[in-house]
Scaffold this active site. Structure first.
Site, PDB file in Angstrom:
ATOM      1  N   ARG A 143     -10.212  61.045 -13.558  1.00  0.00           N
ATOM      2  CA  ARG A 143     -10.141  61.951 -12.419  1.00  0.00           C
ATOM      3  C   ARG A 143      -9.113  61.479 -11.402  1.00  0.00           C
ATOM      4  O   ARG A 143      -8.882  62.171 -10.412  1.00  0.00           O
ATOM      5  CB  ARG A 143     -11.501  62.011 -11.747  1.00  0.00           C
ATOM      6  CG  ARG A 143     -12.280  63.306 -11.980  1.00  0.00           C
ATOM      7  CD  ARG A 143     -13.574  63.207 -11.200  1.00  0.00           C
ATOM      8  NE  ARG A 143     -14.227  64.452 -10.986  1.00  0.00           N
ATOM      9  CZ  ARG A 143     -15.108  64.990 -11.815  1.00  0.00           C
ATOM     10  NH1 ARG A 143     -15.387  64.434 -12.960  1.00  0.00           N
ATOM     11  NH2 ARG A 143     -15.704  66.119 -11.499  1.00  0.00           N
ATOM     12  N   ARG A 171     -24.247  78.334 -11.424  1.00  0.00           N
ATOM     13  CA  ARG A 171     -24.476  77.395 -12.522  1.00  0.00           C
ATOM     14  C   ARG A 171     -25.893  76.829 -12.497  1.00  0.00           C
ATOM     15  O   ARG A 171     -26.438  76.519 -11.451  1.00  0.00           O
ATOM     16  CB  ARG A 171     -23.467  76.238 -12.423  1.00  0.00           C
ATOM     17  CG  ARG A 171     -23.797  75.081 -13.359  1.00  0.00           C
ATOM     18  CD  ARG A 171     -22.630  74.215 -13.654  1.00  0.00           C
ATOM     19  NE  ARG A 171     -22.106  73.504 -12.509  1.00  0.00           N
ATOM     20  CZ  ARG A 171     -21.009  72.739 -12.562  1.00  0.00           C
ATOM     21  NH1 ARG A 171     -20.345  72.616 -13.701  1.00  0.00           N
ATOM     22  NH2 ARG A 171     -20.590  72.119 -11.489  1.00  0.00           N
ATOM     23  N   ARG A 182     -27.748  72.131  -9.520  1.00  0.00           N
ATOM     24  CA  ARG A 182     -27.344  70.812  -9.039  1.00  0.00           C
ATOM     25  C   ARG A 182     -27.243  70.812  -7.524  1.00  0.00           C
ATOM     26  O   ARG A 182     -26.770  71.780  -6.939  1.00  0.00           O
ATOM     27  CB  ARG A 182     -25.975  70.446  -9.638  1.00  0.00           C
ATOM     28  CG  ARG A 182     -26.062  69.978 -11.068  1.00  0.00           C
ATOM     29  CD  ARG A 182     -24.723  69.921 -11.761  1.00  0.00           C
ATOM     30  NE  ARG A 182     -23.628  69.332 -10.995  1.00  0.00           N
ATOM     31  CZ  ARG A 182     -22.420  69.114 -11.501  1.00  0.00           C
ATOM     32  NH1 ARG A 182     -22.164  69.427 -12.766  1.00  0.00           N
ATOM     33  NH2 ARG A 182     -21.473  68.595 -10.763  1.00  0.00           N
ATOM     34  N   ARG A 212     -15.430  69.321  -3.081  1.00  0.00           N
ATOM     35  CA  ARG A 212     -15.027  68.905  -4.435  1.00  0.00           C
ATOM     36  C   ARG A 212     -13.703  69.533  -4.849  1.00  0.00           C
ATOM     37  O   ARG A 212     -12.923  68.921  -5.577  1.00  0.00           O
ATOM     38  CB  ARG A 212     -16.134  69.258  -5.434  1.00  0.00           C
ATOM     39  CG  ARG A 212     -17.357  68.352  -5.242  1.00  0.00           C
ATOM     40  CD  ARG A 212     -18.584  68.914  -5.901  1.00  0.00           C
ATOM     41  NE  ARG A 212     -18.449  68.980  -7.335  1.00  0.00           N
ATOM     42  CZ  ARG A 212     -19.210  69.749  -8.098  1.00  0.00           C
ATOM     43  NH1 ARG A 212     -20.146  70.493  -7.568  1.00  0.00           N
ATOM     44  NH2 ARG A 212     -19.033  69.753  -9.404  1.00  0.00           N
TER      45      ARG A 212
HETATM   46  P1  ADP Z   1     -17.849  69.132 -12.555  1.00  0.00           P
HETATM   47  O1  ADP Z   1     -18.036  69.245 -14.056  1.00  0.00           O
HETATM   48  O2  ADP Z   1     -18.550  70.217 -11.840  1.00  0.00           O
HETATM   49  O3  ADP Z   1     -16.441  68.985 -12.122  1.00  0.00           O
HETATM   50  P2  ADP Z   1     -18.950  66.500 -12.996  1.00  0.00           P
HETATM   51  O4  ADP Z   1     -20.286  66.733 -13.592  1.00  0.00           O
HETATM   52  O5  ADP Z   1     -17.841  66.130 -13.902  1.00  0.00           O
HETATM   53  O6  ADP Z   1     -18.576  67.781 -12.131  1.00  0.00           O
HETATM   54  O7  ADP Z   1     -19.043  65.398 -11.859  1.00  0.00           O
HETATM   55  C1  ADP Z   1     -19.994  65.462 -10.823  1.00  0.00           C
HETATM   56  C2  ADP Z   1     -19.695  64.393  -9.799  1.00  0.00           C
HETATM   57  O8  ADP Z   1     -19.796  63.088 -10.410  1.00  0.00           O
HETATM   58  C3  ADP Z   1     -18.288  64.431  -9.212  1.00  0.00           C
HETATM   59  O9  ADP Z   1     -18.195  65.337  -8.105  1.00  0.00           O
HETATM   60  C4  ADP Z   1     -18.104  62.973  -8.784  1.00  0.00           C
HETATM   61  O10 ADP Z   1     -18.802  62.706  -7.582  1.00  0.00           O
HETATM   62  C5  ADP Z   1     -18.803  62.210  -9.901  1.00  0.00           C
HETATM   63  N1  ADP Z   1     -17.873  61.848 -10.993  1.00  0.00           N
HETATM   64  C6  ADP Z   1     -17.875  62.323 -12.267  1.00  0.00           C
HETATM   65  N2  ADP Z   1     -16.867  61.791 -12.975  1.00  0.00           N
HETATM   66  C7  ADP Z   1     -16.182  60.974 -12.134  1.00  0.00           C
HETATM   67  C8  ADP Z   1     -15.026  60.153 -12.260  1.00  0.00           C
HETATM   68  N3  ADP Z   1     -14.329  60.070 -13.410  1.00  0.00           N
HETATM   69  N4  ADP Z   1     -14.622  59.433 -11.166  1.00  0.00           N
HETATM   70  C9  ADP Z   1     -15.309  59.487 -10.014  1.00  0.00           C
HETATM   71  N5  ADP Z   1     -16.386  60.254  -9.818  1.00  0.00           N
HETATM   72  C10 ADP Z   1     -16.840  60.995 -10.859  1.00  0.00           C
HETATM   73  P1  ADP Z   2     -17.160  72.275 -15.402  1.00  0.00           P
HETATM   74  O1  ADP Z   2     -17.798  71.302 -16.370  1.00  0.00           O
HETATM   75  O2  ADP Z   2     -15.693  72.406 -15.606  1.00  0.00           O
HETATM   76  O3  ADP Z   2     -17.521  71.993 -13.984  1.00  0.00           O
HETATM   77  P2  ADP Z   2     -19.028  74.255 -16.544  1.00  0.00           P
HETATM   78  O4  ADP Z   2     -18.739  74.223 -18.003  1.00  0.00           O
HETATM   79  O5  ADP Z   2     -20.288  73.621 -16.093  1.00  0.00           O
HETATM   80  O6  ADP Z   2     -17.751  73.722 -15.710  1.00  0.00           O
HETATM   81  O7  ADP Z   2     -18.990  75.773 -16.100  1.00  0.00           O
HETATM   82  C1  ADP Z   2     -19.192  76.157 -14.731  1.00  0.00           C
HETATM   83  C2  ADP Z   2     -20.029  77.441 -14.684  1.00  0.00           C
HETATM   84  O8  ADP Z   2     -19.251  78.544 -15.157  1.00  0.00           O
HETATM   85  C3  ADP Z   2     -21.285  77.406 -15.555  1.00  0.00           C
HETATM   86  O9  ADP Z   2     -22.273  78.143 -14.891  1.00  0.00           O
HETATM   87  C4  ADP Z   2     -20.837  78.081 -16.859  1.00  0.00           C
HETATM   88  O10 ADP Z   2     -21.929  78.720 -17.532  1.00  0.00           O
HETATM   89  C5  ADP Z   2     -19.820  79.107 -16.343  1.00  0.00           C
HETATM   90  N1  ADP Z   2     -18.686  79.320 -17.270  1.00  0.00           N
HETATM   91  C6  ADP Z   2     -18.058  78.397 -18.038  1.00  0.00           C
HETATM   92  N2  ADP Z   2     -17.024  78.961 -18.716  1.00  0.00           N
HETATM   93  C7  ADP Z   2     -16.998  80.257 -18.341  1.00  0.00           C
HETATM   94  C8  ADP Z   2     -16.144  81.387 -18.694  1.00  0.00           C
HETATM   95  N3  ADP Z   2     -15.116  81.240 -19.556  1.00  0.00           N
HETATM   96  N4  ADP Z   2     -16.428  82.581 -18.120  1.00  0.00           N
HETATM   97  C9  ADP Z   2     -17.447  82.719 -17.231  1.00  0.00           C
HETATM   98  N5  ADP Z   2     -18.270  81.718 -16.866  1.00  0.00           N
HETATM   99  C10 ADP Z   2     -18.059  80.490 -17.412  1.00  0.00           C
END
Ligand code: ADP
Ligand code: ADP
Ligand code: ZN
Length: 219
Positions: A88, A127, A160, A171
């Site tokens: 990241r 989500r 979440r 974020r």
């Molecule tokens: P999303 O998929 O919605 O982007 P993640 O589930 O990957 O979120 O991450 C949730 C939170 O966990 C981030 O907002 C951050 O606080 C922390 N996190 C996850 N991966 C990393 C990383 N590689 N470095 C620092 N913080 C991280």
């Molecule tokens: P990230 O890990 O990048 O944060 P997620 O895979 O958790 O993202 O997806 C974020 C939200 O958007 C979830 O509620 C998921 O079900 C929805 N989502 C993911 N891909 C799509 C898409 N192509 N079109 C519409 N909604 C989506």
């Protein structure tokens, strides 16, 4: 097959990761899932990580890099892995490069799931996730078969804490400042493959699959 998933929060990284992991038989490694599991079990790592995650900030590199290296050192990652949410920062990417170089390995491809900012808030606030298996749902776009229950493992699905509107905004800022530079970083070494993340989940996966076919080891 060694793949990194890149994209803003809510782009669909976790959703595509589940499909890729199943379709191509490689382990899905999500740093976010690892942190959430530790938070729900109230481990020391979870207590530390929660302070940052709740504010929408990155967990410090010292913590994050070590847990990722540990996970990548396990046997199931020998012939491939799919990283979701790591790296990241440019520093994390450099550490990953060094770690793989030491093992005479390299990343095959970095998949950037592109989604414009106006899509993000709706995706994040709708989500719902399963803390047990990491599956991600959306109340409108991808609802579970039974409301509130994970299709895959039958556990309860929840919203979440960091998917509330104010934290999501923080974020997105953090993504733009710290993670977006990775697009250039991987483009320079010709590893970047950009996908249109505004398409449906199935269409994005079709595009991903076509691209990944070239890295599959023929059996
Ligand atoms: P999303 O998929 O919605 O982007 P993640 O589930 O990957 O979120 O991450 C949730 C939170 O966990 C981030 O907002 C951050 O606080 C922390 N996190 C996850 N991966 C990393 C990383 N590689 N470095 C620092 N913080 C991280
Ligand atoms: P990230 O890990 O990048 O944060 P997620 O895979 O958790 O993202 O997806 C974020 C939200 O958007 C979830 O509620 C998921 O079900 C929805 N989502 C993911 N891909 C799509 C898409 N192509 N079109 C519409 N909604 C989506
Ligand atoms: Zn589940």
């Amino acid at each position: 097959m060694k793949i990194v998933l890149l994209g803003p929060p809510g782009a669909g990284k976790g959703t595509q990761a589940k499909l890729i992991s199943k379709g191509f038989s490689i382990p899905h490694i999500s740093t976010g899932d690892i942190f959430r599991k530790n938070i729900s079990e109230e481990t020391p790592l979870g207590v530390e990580a929660k302070k940052f995650i709740d504010k929408g900030l990155l967990v410090p590199d010292e913590v994050t890099i070590d847990i990722t290296k540990d996970r990548l050192s396990r046997d199931d990652c020998k012939s491939g892995f799919l990283l979701d949410g790591f790296p990241r920062t440019v520093f994390q990417a450099e550490c990953l490069d060094d770690f793989l170089k030491n093992r005479e390995e390299d990343i095959d491809s970095v998949l950037l799931i592109g989604v414009p900012p106006e899509f993000i808030l709706e995706r994040m606030t709708g989500r719902r996730v399963c803390l047990n298996c990491g599956s991600s749902y959306h109340i409108g776009f991808n609802p579970p078969k039974v409301a509130g229950i994970c299709d895959v493992c039958g556990s309860e699905i929840i919203q979440r804490d960091d998917d509330k509107e104010t934290t999501v905004k923080e974020r997105i800022d953090v993504y733009e400042k710290s993670t977006q530079p990775l697009i250039d970083y991987y483009d320079k070494v010709d590893k970047l493959f950009t996908l249109d993340g505004t398409k449906s989940i199935e269409e994005v996966f079709e595009d991903v699959s076509k691209h990944l076919a070239q890295f599959q080891v023929k059996k």
